[in-house]
Scaffold this active site. Structure first.
Site, mmCIF file in Angstrom:
data_model
loop_
_atom_site.group_PDB
_atom_site.id
_atom_site.type_symbol
_atom_site.label_atom_id
_atom_site.label_comp_id
_atom_site.label_asym_id
_atom_site.label_seq_id
_atom_site.Cartn_x
_atom_site.Cartn_y
_atom_site.Cartn_z
ATOM 1 N N GLU A 207 -1.226 4.588 14.087
ATOM 2 C CA GLU A 207 -0.897 5.856 13.429
ATOM 3 C C GLU A 207 -1.212 7.052 14.317
ATOM 4 O O GLU A 207 -0.426 8.013 14.377
ATOM 5 C CB GLU A 207 -1.638 5.977 12.093
ATOM 6 N N CYS B 148 0.810 -1.223 0.000
ATOM 7 C CA CYS B 148 0.000 0.000 0.000
ATOM 8 C C CYS B 148 0.844 1.274 0.000
ATOM 9 O O CYS B 148 0.297 2.370 -0.078
ATOM 10 C CB CYS B 148 -0.962 -0.012 1.180
ATOM 11 N N HIS C 255 -9.716 2.362 -0.045
ATOM 12 C CA HIS C 255 -8.269 2.143 -0.008
ATOM 13 C C HIS C 255 -7.800 1.629 -1.363
ATOM 14 O O HIS C 255 -8.086 0.490 -1.733
ATOM 15 C CB HIS C 255 -7.934 1.158 1.118
ATOM 16 N N LYS D 225 -9.389 8.227 2.724
ATOM 17 C CA LYS D 225 -9.862 6.866 2.415
ATOM 18 C C LYS D 225 -11.295 6.660 2.891
ATOM 19 O O LYS D 225 -11.972 5.741 2.422
ATOM 20 C CB LYS D 225 -8.951 5.816 3.066
#
Length: 420
Positions: A317, A166, A343, A338
Site C-alpha cells: 500500500e 475486508c 481490523h 486500525k
C-alpha cells in the site's frame, strides 16, 4: 441518462472496540486509544493469538427483548445498533417516502459464531439426530442484517448485502452511492458489521499466519507501517452512514457531514490472500476514485489507509501511494486507524468511511498509534507522513478511504469536505 445526482452523508452510527457511539469513538481516536484487550468471548488457552479488539459493554437488552436475542447473531445486533444511531442522527421527518430509502449492509463472515456454536452443540448431543435451531439459517446468512434493519425501521428501498472480504462494506458504500446517483433511491442507510471473535475465526486466521501473536504486548500489537509488525489484530463491530441525494437532503434541511464524490474498484488478480507486491491494483483503484470525482491527484490531502499491520500489505500500500500520487504523496497525511480499532474485516470499510468523514468534518487527521522510535521499515518510503502517534490538525479538502480484501478486491472511496 441525465446528470448523476450528488451524494452527501447526513447520519453516522457505530458500535466498535473504541466506543458504542460516534462521539465516544471520535474522542478515543483523538486520544490515540487502543481497543485491544485479552479475548473474553471464548477460552483462548489453545490459540496462538489470545487478544483482539472486542466491543466493550454492549447491552443487547437496550435494543432487543430476550426472545429476539435468541433469533439474532451478534453481527446483526451490532449492525442494528449502529444503524439506529445513524438513522436517528439523520433526523428524517415523520413522513417521508419509505419506498425510496434503502438499507445495504456488507459483511464478510455473517453469523460465523452462531454457525460454529450450532455445529458444536449438535456434535455434543451424541444421539446422531440433528438438533439445529429454527433460527440457524436466518441468523447466519450475511444479508440478514440489512433485512432486519429494514424491518425494524420500515425502510422499503433497495436492500441487500455486499461481500468482498475486508472490502465488503466499502463496496456497500459504492453500491449505495450508485443507487442514489442514478436516482433509484433518495437515501440509503449503508454500513458493515462483523462479529467474528470466535474459535473458528481466530484459529483459521492463525493457521494463515495473518494475526499478530504479540500476546504480551497486545495493546501495541497493531502497529501499521512499523518494522516490527507481525500481523493484524482482529476487531468486531459495526458502522453505518446515511447517504442522501444532495437536493433531497437540502430540501429537508438535513445536517451534512461531507460529500461522497467518487470511488474506484479494481482487482489484483494475483493471489488468494496476498496483495500484488507492487500495489498495482491499489494504484489503479485510488486513481480511478480521483478520476470519478473529477479532481486532480494533488487535491487529495488525506488517505485513511487499509493499513492492516501485515508484513506484505503495508509495504504494497505504501508503494501504491507513492506510485499513484508522485511527489504529492509526501504532502499528504496518511494514517491507519486500525492501529486503534483493530481490523473489523467486513465492517472495516464502513467504519473507516465514517472516520474519514469525521476527519473532514473536524479538519483533523486521526493518528497511526504504536509506532516506536527506530521502528521504521526500510521497505517503506521514509518521506511518507503516517501521522504517527498524534492527530494532526490541518486543512482537508478531499480524503480517500482504502479497503482491500482477500481475493484481491480493492476499493477506494473519495470524500469531499463541506464548508460548515
Amino acid at each position: 441518462m441525465g446528470m448523476l445526482k450528488r451524494v452527501v452523508i447526513t447520519g453516522l452510527g457505530t458500535v466498535n472496540p473504541l466506543g458504542n457511539d460516534v462521539a465516544s469513538t471520535w474522542s478515543a481516536l483523538m486520544s490515540g486509544a487502543s481497543g485491544a484487550a485479552p479475548i473474553t468471548q471464548f477460552d483462548t488457552s489453545l490459540h496462538r493469538t489470545k487478544f483482539a479488539c472486542e466491543v466493550k459493554g454492549f447491552d443487547a437488552n437496550t435494543y432487543f427483548d430476550f426472545k429476539e436475542q435468541r433469533k439474532l447473531d451478534r453481527f446483526t445486533m451490532l449492525a442494528y445498533a449502529a444503524a439506529l444511531e445513524a438513522y436517528n442522527d439523520a433526523a428524517f421527518p415523520e413522513a417521508f417516502d419509505r419506498n425510496r430509502v434503502g438499507v445495504i449492509v456488507g459483511s464478510g463472515m455473517g453469523g460465523v459464531s452462531t454457525f460454529e456454536r450450532q455445529v458444536t452443540e449438535h456434535e455434543h448431543q451424541g444421539d446422531g439426530v440433528p438438533h439445529y435451531s429454527p433460527f440457524l439459517i436466518p441468523s447466519i446468512i450475511t444479508d440478514i442484517a440489512a433485512g432486519y434493519i429494514a424491518i425494524r425501521l420500515g425502510l422499503k428501498g433497495p436492500n441487500f448485502c455486499t461481500t468482498a472480504a475486508c472490502a465488503s462494506s466499502a463496496v456497500a458504500v459504492m453500491s449505495a452511492m450508485n443507487h442514489i446517483r442514478l436516482g433509484k433511491a433518495d437515501a440509503i442507510l449503508v454500513g458493515g458489521s462483523e462479529a467474528e471473535i470466535c474459535p473458528i475465526s481466530i484459529g483459521g486466521f492463525n493457521a494463515l499466519r495473518a494475526l499478530s501473536t504479540k500476546n504480551d504486548e497486545y495493546q501495541t500489537a497493531s502497529r501499521p507501517f512499523s518494522a516490527s509488525r507481525d500481523g493484524f489484530v482482529p476487531g468486531e463491530g459495526a458502522a453505518c452512514l446515511m447517504l442522501e441525494d444532495f437536493d433531497y437532503a437540502v430540501a429537508r434541511g438535513a445536517h451534512i457531514y461531507a460529500e461522497l464524490v467518487g470511488y474506484g474498484s479494481t482487482a489484483d488478480a494475483f493471489h488468494l490472500t496476498a496483495p500484488d507486491p507492487e500495489g498495482e491494483g491499489a494504484v489503479r483503484v485510488m486513481l480511478e476514485a480521483v478520476k470519478d470525482a473529477g479532481i486532480q491527484p494533488e487535491d487529495v490531502d488525506y488517505i485513511n489507509t487499509h493499513g492492516t499491520s501485515t508484513p506484505l500489505g503495508d509495504i504494497a500500500e505504501a508503494k501504491a501511494v507513492v506510485k499513484a500520487f508522485g511527489d504529492h504523496a509526501y504532502e499528504m497525511n496518511l494514517s491507519s486507524t486500525k492501529s486503534m480499532t483493530g481490523h473489523l474485516l467486513g465492517a472495516a470499510g464502513a467504519l473507516e468511511a465514517m472516520i474519514t468523514t469525521l476527519a473532514l468534518y473536524h479538519q483533523v487527521v486521526p493518528p497511526t498509534i504504536n509506532h516506536a522510535e527506530g521502528d521504521d521499515d526500510p521497505n517503506i518510503d521514509p518521506r511518507l507522513n503516517f501521522t504517527f502517534n498524534q492527530p494532526q490538525v490541518r486543512p482537508l479538502r478531499y480524503a480517500i478511504s482504502n479497503a482491500f480484501g482477500f481475493g484481491g478486491h480493492n476499493s477506494a472511496l473519495l470524500f469531499k469536505a463541506v464548508k460548515q
